[in-house]
Design a protein around this motif. Structure first.
Motif, short mmCIF file in Angstrom:
data_model
loop_
_atom_site.label_atom_id
_atom_site.label_comp_id
_atom_site.label_asym_id
_atom_site.label_seq_id
_atom_site.Cartn_x
_atom_site.Cartn_y
_atom_site.Cartn_z
N MET A 89 19.73 10.63 -37.75
CA MET A 89 21.02 9.95 -37.23
C MET A 89 21.15 10.61 -36.03
O MET A 89 20.84 11.87 -35.77
CB MET A 89 22.25 10.02 -37.97
CG MET A 89 21.96 9.60 -39.45
SD MET A 89 23.58 10.06 -40.44
CE MET A 89 23.18 11.51 -41.23
N THR A 90 21.66 9.86 -35.13
CA THR A 90 22.25 10.52 -33.66
C THR A 90 23.48 11.36 -34.11
O THR A 90 23.98 11.23 -35.04
CB THR A 90 22.65 9.35 -32.77
OG1 THR A 90 23.60 8.71 -33.17
CG2 THR A 90 21.28 8.28 -32.51
N LEU A 91 23.70 12.10 -32.88
CA LEU A 91 25.15 13.04 -33.09
C LEU A 91 26.19 12.20 -33.47
O LEU A 91 27.00 12.52 -34.20
CB LEU A 91 25.07 13.97 -31.79
CG LEU A 91 26.29 14.53 -31.86
CD1 LEU A 91 26.41 15.64 -32.76
CD2 LEU A 91 26.30 15.47 -30.56
N THR A 92 26.45 11.20 -32.79
CA THR A 92 27.63 10.27 -32.95
C THR A 92 27.63 9.68 -34.49
O THR A 92 28.58 9.68 -35.38
CB THR A 92 27.70 9.02 -32.00
OG1 THR A 92 27.77 9.69 -30.98
CG2 THR A 92 29.02 8.36 -32.22
N GLU A 93 26.37 9.26 -34.95
CA GLU A 93 26.14 8.88 -36.33
C GLU A 93 26.64 9.93 -37.46
O GLU A 93 27.14 9.38 -38.38
CB GLU A 93 25.03 8.27 -36.24
CG GLU A 93 24.59 6.87 -35.78
CD GLU A 93 23.26 6.36 -35.59
OE1 GLU A 93 22.82 5.16 -35.44
OE2 GLU A 93 22.29 7.21 -36.15
#
Length: 482
Positions: A305-309
């Motif tokens: 996952m990306t950081l925001t995710e």
């Protein structure tokens, strides 16, 4: 008289085109054509630089030669809409003052990619990089949010001792505090160290936790929290351990284990939401940085996952509440366990879960944050409330993606007989802890609490991979610089 400084963050938020302003900061880069120098200036108030445009003829090469990466300057001029790409506004300089030069032959932070390992060696300068200034602004926002969360819920902030004679964890990994001359330590007739001659007249150490003293305060003020430095003399060089770190430890009278879990989940979601609402520019930069770093890793090691995710993953899911016993069954039956992929195989009830097991439960099995509760009594601390089954205690750990355990807590044992029985079984000196036991002798109540390692939280929110990179000056084995 020098003009009043305007912060770059304010300029970019307001964009007061046409106004005369004075900006002060450090030069990130300078590029020059024949007639014009373009100076990227940053003052720490934001991740974003502002461009200062300087006429070479007006200022002369002698002055502009001093405007190098790392130099500090004041630039006064008019803010105009930018003609070039990359910025919406820029400052046309009328005057430039160089506060401090930075010799480009010697200044180590030149405009190129530096490794995190190299930057740890120059921790006194690394805060000037985009990565570390972003982390420190996020760290500030998270500290502010911790205080706001508890204040708004009517908790009281308690300052517990940094020097103490108790070891809350019973682990014996504490730093000693002494006033003795180390080459002339006095000893008594039995040949033991004579602490009666020391400053506190007894053995003292740096605190490993503010919990026990927090409990004392909760027995008078009902809902309190500590937020301060703690110390562990553990000879550990992992990416998750520091010798000096900060802990947030609430203690609440009249809370049972479920109340404890509810509060911890609410707090974590509040902190994540605060980061998303207030640190957007820094998080966007850190997310991009993490994605770039991931490209150099083997596919299996890349973040799913990306950081925001990951941050939204915490916000958008109710935390799954699972007993330790259920978790052990899930792990025993899991593919990584059956195919012997876990470094630590789960074979029987009573095993102490490792980070790999915790992350499996969160990232692969439940696909949401997990709260594990009711752990085996024998792997937990003396102060945790014993359950009626005679085998488990009312402990709870919260597990996050990419991190594993982020919070550990429990309902505390409020029954005097049960507590002293447990202390004796674990060889914890009952007489020396009489002050702690007084809270059970006089007006004892059901109560609970937990600890959140602040740096673990900052690791999660920033997406960094090493805990040494989310504290300004890390203290680890062999490292006590600056």
């Amino acid at each position: 008289m020098r003009e009043k400084r305007t912060k770059i963050q304010e300029v970019l938020a307001r964009e007061p085109i046409g106004e005369e302003l004075t900006l002060m900061g450090w030069v990130r880069t300078k590029r020059a054509s024949k007639n014009v120098a373009f100076i990227a200036l940053n003052d720490g108030s934001t991740i974003n630089n502002i461009q200062v445009v300087a006429d070479v003829e007006k200022f002369g090469e002698e002055l502009l030669k001093k405007v190098t990466t790392g130099a500090s300057i004041a630039a006064t001029g008019k803010l105009v809409a930018s003609q070039g790409a990359g910025q919406s506004c820029e400052l046309i300089a009328e005057s430039i003052e160089v506060f401090g030069e930075a010799d480009p032959e010697k200044y180590p932070l030149q405009p190129k990619k530096h490794s995190l390992e190299f930057l740890r060696e120059i921790a006194h300068l690394r805060l000037r990089t985009n990565t570390f200034s972003a982390i420190m602004r996020v760290r500030h926002a998270m500290a502010f949010a911790v205080h706001k969360f508890f204040n708004d819920k009517g908790f009281f902030y308690i300052n517990t001792p940094i020097i103490t004679s108790s070891d809350a964890e019973g682990a014996g990994e504490a730093f000693k505090v002494t006033n003795f001359e180390l080459d002339a330590i006095p000893r008594n007739a039995e040949g033991e160290v004579d602490f009666k001659q020391d400053f506190f007249e007894k053995e003292a150490n740096l605190t490993v936790s503010g919990q026990l003293e927090g409990e004392l305060a909760a027995m008078a003020l009902a809902e309190v929290y500590t937020f301060g430095p703690t110390f562990r003399a553990e000879n550990s060089n992992t990416t998750r351990h520091l010798a000096e770190f900060w802990m947030i430890e609430p203690e609440m009278a009249f809370y049972d284990l479920k109340d404890n879990m509810d509060l911890a989940e609410e707090m974590l979601k509040y902190l994540v939401q605060h980061a998303l609402d207030n640190c957007a520019d820094d998080l966007a930069f850190l997310e991009k940085r993490a994605e770039e770093e991931d490209k150099n890793k083997p596919q299996a090691e890349r973040a799913e996952m990306t950081l925001t995710e990951r941050l939204k993953f915490v916000l958008e899911n109710d935390f799954e509440r699972v007993s330790y016993t259920e978790a052990i069954e899930i792990l025993k039956r899991s593919k990584p366990n059956q195919k012997k992929k876990f470094q630590y195989l789960i074979e029987e009830w009573g095993a102490d879960l490792q980070s790999e097991h915790e992350r499996f439960l969160v990232e692969k099995h439940f696909k949401k944050p997990v709260i594990l509760y009711n752990y085996p009594r024998d792997i937990k601390a003396f102060y945790m409330r014993q359950n009626d089954d005679g085998k488990t205690v009312g402990a709870m750990d919260i597990l996050f993606p990419g991190i594993g355990e982020i919070i550990g807590g429990s309902q505390r044992e409020e029954r005097m007989d049960k507590l002293t029985e447990r202390m004796e079984a674990m060889n914890i000196p009952v007489e020396e802890m009489s002050w702690y036991l007084d809270t059970r002798r006089f007006g004892s109540v059901p109560h609970s609490g937990y600890g959140l390692g602040f740096e673990r939280m900052i690791l999660f929110v920033t997406g960094m991979g090493n805990i040494r990179d989310v504290i300004p000056f890390p203290r680890t084995p062999g490292n006590c610089e600056f």
